[in-house]
Design a protein around this motif. Structure first.
Motif, PDB file in Angstrom:
ATOM      1  N   LYS A  34       0.873  -1.175   0.000  1.00 11.93           N
ATOM      2  CA  LYS A  34       0.000   0.000   0.000  1.00 11.93           C
ATOM      3  C   LYS A  34       0.909   1.223   0.000  1.00 11.93           C
ATOM      4  N   GLN A  35       0.652   2.124  -0.937  1.00 13.94           N
ATOM      5  CA  GLN A  35       1.487   3.322  -1.063  1.00 13.94           C
ATOM      6  C   GLN A  35       0.601   4.543  -0.953  1.00 13.94           C
ATOM      7  N   SER A  36       1.090   5.552  -0.271  1.00  7.74           N
ATOM      8  CA  SER A  36       0.345   6.796  -0.177  1.00  7.74           C
ATOM      9  C   SER A  36       1.252   7.935  -0.614  1.00  7.74           C
ATOM     10  N   ARG A  53       3.916   0.654   2.570  1.00  7.49           N
ATOM     11  CA  ARG A  53       3.714  -0.477   3.478  1.00  7.49           C
ATOM     12  C   ARG A  53       3.805  -1.759   2.673  1.00  7.49           C
ATOM     13  N   PRO A  59      -2.320  -4.412   3.796  1.00  2.00           N
ATOM     14  CA  PRO A  59      -2.288  -3.396   4.858  1.00  2.00           C
ATOM     15  C   PRO A  59      -3.621  -2.637   4.895  1.00  2.00           C
ATOM     16  N   ALA A  60      -4.064  -2.273   6.079  1.00  4.69           N
ATOM     17  CA  ALA A  60      -5.375  -1.626   6.208  1.00  4.69           C
ATOM     18  C   ALA A  60      -5.294  -0.144   5.833  1.00  4.69           C
ATOM     19  N   SER A  61      -4.595   0.627   6.634  1.00  5.49           N
ATOM     20  CA  SER A  61      -4.579   2.076   6.429  1.00  5.49           C
ATOM     21  C   SER A  61      -3.614   2.465   5.309  1.00  5.49           C
ATOM     22  N   PRO A  62      -3.993   3.457   4.482  1.00 11.43           N
ATOM     23  CA  PRO A  62      -3.036   3.942   3.478  1.00 11.43           C
ATOM     24  C   PRO A  62      -1.868   4.688   4.115  1.00 11.43           C
ATOM     25  N   THR A  63      -2.064   5.200   5.323  1.00  8.52           N
ATOM     26  CA  THR A  63      -0.975   5.893   6.006  1.00  8.52           C
ATOM     27  C   THR A  63      -0.514   5.057   7.202  1.00  8.52           C
ATOM     28  N   ILE A  64       0.727   5.276   7.588  1.00  9.01           N
ATOM     29  CA  ILE A  64       1.359   4.476   8.639  1.00  9.01           C
ATOM     30  C   ILE A  64       1.073   5.113   9.998  1.00  9.01           C
ATOM     31  N   PRO A  65       0.659   4.313  10.976  1.00 16.09           N
ATOM     32  CA  PRO A  65       0.452   4.898  12.308  1.00 16.09           C
ATOM     33  C   PRO A  65       1.771   5.397  12.909  1.00 16.09           C
ATOM     34  N   LEU A  66       1.684   6.403  13.749  1.00 14.69           N
ATOM     35  CA  LEU A  66       2.871   6.934  14.441  1.00 14.69           C
ATOM     36  C   LEU A  66       3.533   5.834  15.265  1.00 14.69           C
ATOM     37  N   GLY A  67       4.865   5.896  15.332  1.00 16.88           N
ATOM     38  CA  GLY A  67       5.595   4.987  16.212  1.00 16.88           C
ATOM     39  C   GLY A  67       5.686   3.555  15.724  1.00 16.88           C
ATOM     40  N   THR A  68       5.412   3.326  14.443  1.00 18.67           N
ATOM     41  CA  THR A  68       5.423   1.932  13.980  1.00 18.67           C
ATOM     42  C   THR A  68       6.319   1.661  12.774  1.00 18.67           C
ATOM     43  N   LEU A  87       8.615   6.707  13.326  1.00 16.06           N
ATOM     44  CA  LEU A  87       9.485   5.527  13.465  1.00 16.06           C
ATOM     45  C   LEU A  87       9.254   4.809  14.780  1.00 16.06           C
TER      46      LEU A  87
END
Lengths: 191, 545
Positions: A34-36, A53, A59-68, A87
């Protein structure tokens, strides 16, 4: 397996090509991606953030959650610092180019920026522009960073090289060779 | 057949192509632009992703895929195609729907013949827009069904379904997406294409003539269809009952943000929440009631306005407490994210790297190196330096970036075409000189009628048309009419040819440009200065093509 990457830079630095190369390699490996991306006004010299991702399940969200995120690839050092909160504190790595793009009046002292990056665990700084010039074209600096990242990415090097070949094929063999050379220079420099 | 990764915008375009569309119309606008760009790219290449050659419904060769002057003209062309019995897509950004509001609202009343799907890409967070209006409210206003996909695959599948639904219920369907879906990529499974509709002109032109007597009948008919629209929403909504403590309503993309946090929620709360996923409107009230009956509390997750949340809250309160944007668990402004949803679920933030104290507040966008607009504004600022009081109204496009330092050259930017009308009103109110600065594409979009007003009334304005022969901000799409036609158009609407000045927007011409602009500022009456030079982004695109 989940491997999330933040690609950070300034509009026009070729972040989208990097995202496409890594995504292609991942798909060839049978993984989901998944790319945003950022389009529109922000592309005009503003800060640009792409999310990538790769995973063995969608992957569910198109954007990456903070801290992951596992990896932050920065095409510009101040932009590396900007996106640090994405990160994972435990496992995140940083690969950043050293050349600043000073198109803002309040750009901080570059030495302070670089030493802030050096002080991070698992961080790597590269003179991507110089290595790209050695490879034959300063515009291939983004592939230098992919080469440096290749030690960390959960993907075989051959897949990444094949993806570079595919992505640049349309623009001719000379550009494929330059980008492959840039990739290898980055890989060697980060060995 | 699996494709390469496609953007949400491309998935919609592919869904439309495989649904057998004959025509597509649009005006560029982030984040919707790539829908039309996809149609045009596939047409040029003679193939679309995920289709074996020739399997694209045989429709690529004959597909009409056109940029239009504005969203209203695009929408009206789409209506004509539907009248003729063909399937058609019209696409735009959220604020474009304001421009197309007249045909949009009234199109819900006509007897749609060929399926009509209107894609509206909302931009919560205003990545590249001047507001964050929620198009679900607009669909509601028009009493039109609204589909809201959560993933690229749903975008593809629901687009195909939307065409069938549109024809079955003889109504347009509004497909609402938001920036993060429009501009993210994923792998999708495409299905075999359907053939295009044969031409079959409507057999009931009364259904297309909205004179009061007929329109009253059509309106009754539309109101009578609402339950059928709601039934679709009920059937498409997915209710997964689990824990009693929390029920979550997740609309569109919010479902993906919820999914990012479900494992952690289950670990901390000792089980999954009950979840209702909504992907179409009017809201599925029966399923919402079923969820409410099974939980102690409801959290509403939706991108944009608290549209579903407000309907749940009503006036008298409901059987269970509701959390969401109105009660502060989520912000009323901006876009959702996995992290905001995490917080609303009561989960602690994940541990990331500490932010660096060195990071400056932001790196705003700016003119490309060598951009002609920069040279135009430098000349304008100098020409205005003799005047103690003036107004410089600008418009929507790259040239709005002159609001930022070091230019600080414009004083307003409101909506497409507003610069010309605002300069006219400012002039009437006594501000002099009254200047409007607009790009050539925005001028054709909706600046032109304002200039007709100024010419007809002899209003004292100076209009700068920043003519780069392209729609720059959205990635250099061609302007609807070439630059060479601007002067005849201006002369044709009655601008005095002596006050139409054509200048080359380049720093080497700076002194002459300043002098010419000064002359036109001093002229009492409408004058137009064309500042001409090609767009840097367009040149890059042409080089890479």
């Amino acid at each position: 397996m989940n491997y999330d990457m933040i690609l950070a830079g300034v509009g026009g630095q070729g972040g989208i090509s990097v995202s496409i190369v890594i995504a292609k390699a991942a798909m060839a490996e049978g993984l989901r991606v998944k790319q945003s991306e950022v389009h529109g006004m922000a592309q005009r010299g503003g800060e640009v953030l792409a999310h990538l991702r790769i995973s063995d399940s969608e992957p569910a969200s198109p954007t990456i959650p903070l801290g992951t995120a596992s990896l932050l690839i920065a095409f510009e050092p101040l932009e590396a610092l900007r996106y640090l909160p994405w990160l994972s504190a435990k496992a995140g790595s940083v690969i950043s180019a050293i050349a600043p793009i000073k198109n803002i009046p309040n750009y901080p002292d570059i030495e302070a920026v670089l030493s802030a990056i050096r002080s991070l665990p698992r961080a790597r700084l590269l003179d991507a522009d110089a290595l790209a010039r050695e490879a034959g074209n300063a515009r291939a600096a983004n592939m230098v960073l992919v080469g440096a990242a290749s030690w960390l990415l959960p993907l075989p090097v051959e897949r990444l090289e094949a993806a570079i070949g595919e992505v640049f094929a349309r623009k001719g063999q000379a550009l494929v060779d330059v980008n492959l050379a840039a990739f290898r220079k980055g890989r060697d420099a980060a060995r | 057949m699996a494709t390469e990764t496609v953007m949400g915008d491309e998935a919609i375009a592919l869904g439309a192509l495989h649904a057998g569309i004959s025509s597509a119309y649009a005006y560029p606008g982030t984040p919707s632009t790539e829908i039309m760009e996809s149609f045009q790219a596939w047409k040029a290449a003679g193939a679309a992703p995920g289709s074996a050659p020739g399997s694209a419904g045989g429709s690529l060769d004959s597909l009409v895929a056109q940029w239009c002057s504005n969203e209203k003209t695009a929408y009206e062309s789409a209506l004509g195609a539907s009248f003729a019995g063909r399937r058609v897509m019209v696409s735009m950004k959220h604020v474009g729907l304001n421009v197309a509001a007249d045909p949009f609202i009234n199109s819900a009343l006509v007897k749609i013949n060929g399926g009509l799907v209107v894609v509206v890409a909302d931009d919560p967070g205003m990545h590249s827009s001047q507001d964050e209006q929620d198009s679900r409210v607009f669909a509601d206003f028009a009493r039109m069904p609204c589909f809201e996909p959560a993933t690229q695959q749903e975008a593809y599948d629901m687009t195909r379904e939307a065409f069938d639904f549109s024809e079955e219920h003889e109504v347009p369907v509004l497909m609402r997406i938001t920036t993060r879906l429009a501009h993210s990529r994923s792998i999708i499974e495409a299905r075999p294409a359907r053939a295009v509709n044969p031409m079959h002109k409507t057999t009931d032109t009364k259904g297309w003539i909205l004179m009061p007597a007929m329109a009253r009948q059509r309106w009754k008919g539309l109101l009578a269809k609402q339950e059928a629209f709601r039934t679709r929403s009920e059937e498409a909504a997915v209710l997964a009952l689990a824990g009693r403590k929390l029920g979550v309503i997740a609309c569109g993309l919010a479902r993906q943000y919820l999914a990012e946090n479900l494992a952690d929620f289950a670990a901390s709360a000792g089980g999954m929440p009950s979840v209702l996923s909504i992907n179409s409107y009017p809201v599925p009230v029966a399923k919402i009631r079923a969820l409410a009956a099974a939980v102690d509390r409801i959290l509403v997750l939706e991108e944009g306005y608290p549209y579903v949340e407000d309907q749940l809250r009503g006036v008298f309160g409901g059987p269970v407490p509701i959390a969401g944007k109105r009660s502060g668990e989520l912000p009323l402004d901006g876009e959702l994210s996995p992290d905001l949803v995490r917080k609303a679920l009561g989960l602690p933030a994940r541990e990331g790297f500490a932010p660096s104290a060195l990071v400056a507040p932001g790196r705003p966008p700016q003119f490309c190196q060598g951009c002609p607009h920069a040279d135009s504004y430098t000349a304008l600022k100098e020409a205005l330096s003799d005047y103690p009081l003036f107004s410089v109204n600008s418009d929507i496009g790259c040239y709005t970036l002159a609001a930022l330092p070091p230019w600080n050259a414009i004083e307003s930017c409101v909506d497409m075409g507003a610069s010309v009308g605002m300069a006219r009103g400012a002039s009437g109110a006594g501000l002099s000189p009254a200047v409007a600065a607009i790009g050539d594409s925005t001028f054709y979009h909706s600046g032109l009628p304002n200039l007709v007003d100024a010419v007809s009334h002899g209003t004292d304005i100076t209009l700068l048309i920043l003519d780069n022969d392209t729609t720059g901000m959205t990635g250099a799409q061609p302007t609807i009419a070439p630059s060479s036609r601007l002067v005849p158009v201006l002369e044709g609407i009655g601008v005095d040819p002596a006050h139409i000045r054509v200048l080359r927007a380049h720093r080497t011409e700076h002194a002459a440009n300043v002098a010419a602009i000064k002359e036109e500022l001093a002229h009492r009456g409408p004058s137009v200065v064309l500042l001409v030079r090609e767009c840097i982004e367009w040149m890059k695109k042409a080089r890479n093509a």
